[in-house]
Design an enzyme around this catalytic site. Structure first.
Site, short mmCIF file in Angstrom:
data_model
loop_
_atom_site.label_atom_id
_atom_site.label_comp_id
_atom_site.label_asym_id
_atom_site.label_seq_id
_atom_site.Cartn_x
_atom_site.Cartn_y
_atom_site.Cartn_z
CE LYS A 11 83.92 -113.54 68.18
NZ LYS A 11 84.88 -113.49 69.31
CE1 TYR A 51 89.13 -114.55 65.08
CE2 TYR A 51 87.94 -116.48 64.33
CZ TYR A 51 87.94 -115.21 64.85
OH TYR A 51 86.75 -114.60 65.13
CG PHE A 59 93.36 -117.00 72.49
CD1 PHE A 59 92.86 -116.76 71.21
CD2 PHE A 59 94.26 -116.10 73.03
CE1 PHE A 59 93.25 -115.65 70.48
CE2 PHE A 59 94.66 -114.97 72.32
CZ PHE A 59 94.15 -114.75 71.03
NE ARG A 87 88.48 -102.80 67.48
CZ ARG A 87 88.54 -104.13 67.67
NH1 ARG A 87 88.00 -104.96 66.79
NH2 ARG A 87 89.13 -104.62 68.74
CG ASN A 114 84.03 -111.83 72.49
OD1 ASN A 114 83.73 -112.34 71.41
ND2 ASN A 114 85.21 -111.30 72.70
CG HIS A 117 85.73 -110.78 64.49
ND1 HIS A 117 86.98 -110.89 65.00
CD2 HIS A 117 85.87 -110.28 63.23
CE1 HIS A 117 87.86 -110.48 64.10
NE2 HIS A 117 87.21 -110.11 63.02
CD GLU A 128 89.16 -109.30 60.16
OE1 GLU A 128 89.91 -109.63 61.09
OE2 GLU A 128 88.14 -108.59 60.34
#
Length: 143
Positions: A11, A51, A59, A87, A114, A117, A128
């Site tokens: 990110k 998204y 959010f 993950r 964070n 992704h 994706e």
């Protein structure tokens, strides 16, 4: 074990803090092969499209603004059980709850920023990956 592909995004906060090499090396050190990667700067509409599943969540606006605030690095990672393994390497979404040694524990600045992704299922990984990579940009370790 199944050979899978998953989408990974570093990110804007990770790119801004010059963590791209450190993060990509974590994947390679943990037996995930980088089979495609590129740096892009999403527009707000591209972030909203990516998204879209979260459109009704509170959010959504903050997330799409953040994801379009600077360059990101999108990658296709391949390996045994790549979705779940990726993950695990990333850690829990909330860095305060992430296990020691995970990317989010080590690098995330907050729940909102964070750093990484990752696809949450094999089905979402396919969607994706197709969002960011054309068929000619995709390879696998057998090619």
């Amino acid at each position: 074990m199944a050979l899978e592909q998953t989408l990974s995004i570093i990110k804007p906060d990770g790119v801004r803090r010059n963590l791209v090499g450190k993060i990509l090396s974590r994947f390679e050190e943990n037996n995930l092969r980088i089979v495609a990667t590129k740096m892009i700067h999403m527009t707000i509409s591209e972030a909203e499209g990516f998204y879209a599943v979260h459109r009704e969540r509170p959010f959504f606006s903050e997330l799409t603004q953040f994801m379009s605030s600077g360059p990101v690095v999108v990658s296709i990672l391949e390996g045994e059980n790549a979705v779940s393994h990726h993950r695990e390497i990333m850690g829990a979404t909330n860095p305060a709850e992430a296990a020691e040694g995970t990317i989010r524990r080590d690098y995330a600045e907050s729940l909102g920023e964070n750093t990484v992704h990752g696809s949450d299922s094999l089905e979402n990984a396919a969607v994706e990956i197709a969002y960011f990579f054309s068929q000619t940009e995709r390879v696998n370790s057998a090619s």
